[in-house]
Design an enzyme around this catalytic site. Structure first.
Site, mmCIF file in Angstrom:
data_model
loop_
_atom_site.group_PDB
_atom_site.id
_atom_site.type_symbol
_atom_site.label_atom_id
_atom_site.label_comp_id
_atom_site.label_asym_id
_atom_site.label_seq_id
_atom_site.Cartn_x
_atom_site.Cartn_y
_atom_site.Cartn_z
ATOM 1 N N HIS A 9 -4.536 4.606 -3.449
ATOM 2 C CA HIS A 9 -3.601 3.484 -3.532
ATOM 3 C C HIS A 9 -3.001 3.639 -4.926
ATOM 4 O O HIS A 9 -3.746 3.610 -5.923
ATOM 5 C CB HIS A 9 -4.346 2.154 -3.362
ATOM 6 C CG HIS A 9 -3.472 0.937 -3.372
ATOM 7 N ND1 HIS A 9 -3.471 -0.003 -2.354
ATOM 8 C CD2 HIS A 9 -2.573 0.478 -4.292
ATOM 9 C CE1 HIS A 9 -2.616 -0.973 -2.627
ATOM 10 N NE2 HIS A 9 -2.059 -0.710 -3.812
ATOM 11 N N HIS A 43 -1.817 3.757 -8.547
ATOM 12 C CA HIS A 43 -2.234 2.944 -9.694
ATOM 13 C C HIS A 43 -1.855 3.621 -10.999
ATOM 14 O O HIS A 43 -1.897 4.843 -11.107
ATOM 15 C CB HIS A 43 -3.746 2.663 -9.660
ATOM 16 C CG HIS A 43 -4.598 3.875 -9.449
ATOM 17 N ND1 HIS A 43 -4.793 4.449 -8.207
ATOM 18 C CD2 HIS A 43 -5.300 4.638 -10.319
ATOM 19 C CE1 HIS A 43 -5.596 5.502 -8.320
ATOM 20 N NE2 HIS A 43 -5.904 5.641 -9.594
ATOM 21 N N HIS A 99 0.836 -1.202 0.000
ATOM 22 C CA HIS A 99 0.000 0.000 0.000
ATOM 23 C C HIS A 99 0.870 1.251 0.000
ATOM 24 O O HIS A 99 1.542 1.558 0.973
ATOM 25 C CB HIS A 99 -0.948 0.042 1.206
ATOM 26 C CG HIS A 99 -1.813 1.271 1.164
ATOM 27 N ND1 HIS A 99 -3.019 1.307 0.483
ATOM 28 C CD2 HIS A 99 -1.622 2.516 1.651
ATOM 29 C CE1 HIS A 99 -3.526 2.527 0.574
ATOM 30 N NE2 HIS A 99 -2.691 3.278 1.280
HETATM 31 P P1 AMP Z 1 -8.177 7.741 -10.017
HETATM 32 O O1 AMP Z 1 -9.081 8.886 -10.345
HETATM 33 O O2 AMP Z 1 -6.918 7.766 -10.843
HETATM 34 O O3 AMP Z 1 -7.908 7.625 -8.538
HETATM 35 O O4 AMP Z 1 -8.935 6.456 -10.507
HETATM 36 C C1 AMP Z 1 -9.457 5.484 -9.669
HETATM 37 C C2 AMP Z 1 -10.170 4.538 -10.569
HETATM 38 O O5 AMP Z 1 -10.544 3.410 -9.802
HETATM 39 C C3 AMP Z 1 -11.441 5.083 -11.213
HETATM 40 O O6 AMP Z 1 -11.279 5.089 -12.622
HETATM 41 C C4 AMP Z 1 -12.543 4.110 -10.747
HETATM 42 O O7 AMP Z 1 -13.452 3.813 -11.755
HETATM 43 C C5 AMP Z 1 -11.722 2.890 -10.351
HETATM 44 N N1 AMP Z 1 -12.341 2.054 -9.341
HETATM 45 C C6 AMP Z 1 -12.844 2.424 -8.134
HETATM 46 N N2 AMP Z 1 -13.331 1.365 -7.463
HETATM 47 C C7 AMP Z 1 -13.110 0.286 -8.258
HETATM 48 C C8 AMP Z 1 -13.387 -1.108 -8.143
HETATM 49 N N3 AMP Z 1 -13.981 -1.615 -7.072
HETATM 50 N N4 AMP Z 1 -13.027 -1.921 -9.168
HETATM 51 C C9 AMP Z 1 -12.439 -1.429 -10.268
HETATM 52 N N5 AMP Z 1 -12.132 -0.120 -10.446
HETATM 53 C C10 AMP Z 1 -12.474 0.725 -9.460
#
Ligand code: AMP
Length: 108
Positions: free
Chosen positions: A97, A99, A46
């Site tokens: 987290h 990504h 994390h």
């Molecule tokens: P960010 O704006 O870069 O923080 O993007 C976070 C991303 O996580 C968004 O595009 C959401 O659609 C995606 N997200 C949130 N919860 C989930 C989940 N449970 N499974 C898959 N994607 C998710």
């Protein structure tokens, strides 16, 4: 137990469409895709955001970036793709987290 949504996905407590997993990283499809193919690569460790990475995370960050091409090919994007790392609230980050978004195959 961690309240982090992505930590719960890694632990299998929240379902996901998995693309790849090894000891260090996990990759899965975004539930709100921006393009036809849209998955994310995350570290199992994390780390809240790119701003919180330390020198000790250098190899992990390199691995995440290198894996983008292997996984993009695997998911049907052999000719290229977009990568996005939203960082901090001001950078549009919603899930704290780290990504890497990997997207391609045309807009939705
Ligand atoms: P960010 O704006 O870069 O923080 O993007 C976070 C991303 O996580 C968004 O595009 C959401 O659609 C995606 N997200 C949130 N919860 C989930 C989940 N449970 N499974 C898959 N994607 C998710």
């Amino acid at each position: 137990m961690s309240e982090c949504v992505f930590c719960k996905i890694i632990a299998g407590q929240i379902p996901s469409k998995k693309v790849y997993e090894d000891n260090d990283i996990f990759a899965f499809y975004d539930i709100r895709p921006h393009m036809k193919v849209h998955f994310m690569i995350i570290p199992k460790k994390h780390i809240s955001s790119l701003m919180d990475c330390q020198v000790e995370d250098q190899a992990l960050l390199g691995k995440m970036m290198l894996m983008t091409s292997q996984l993009a090919k695997q998911e049907g994007l052999p000719d290229g793709y977009k990568t996005v790392v939203n960082t901090g609230k001001a950078g549009g980050q919603e899930v704290f987290h780290l990504h890497v978004h990997v997207m391609g195959g045309g807009s939705l």
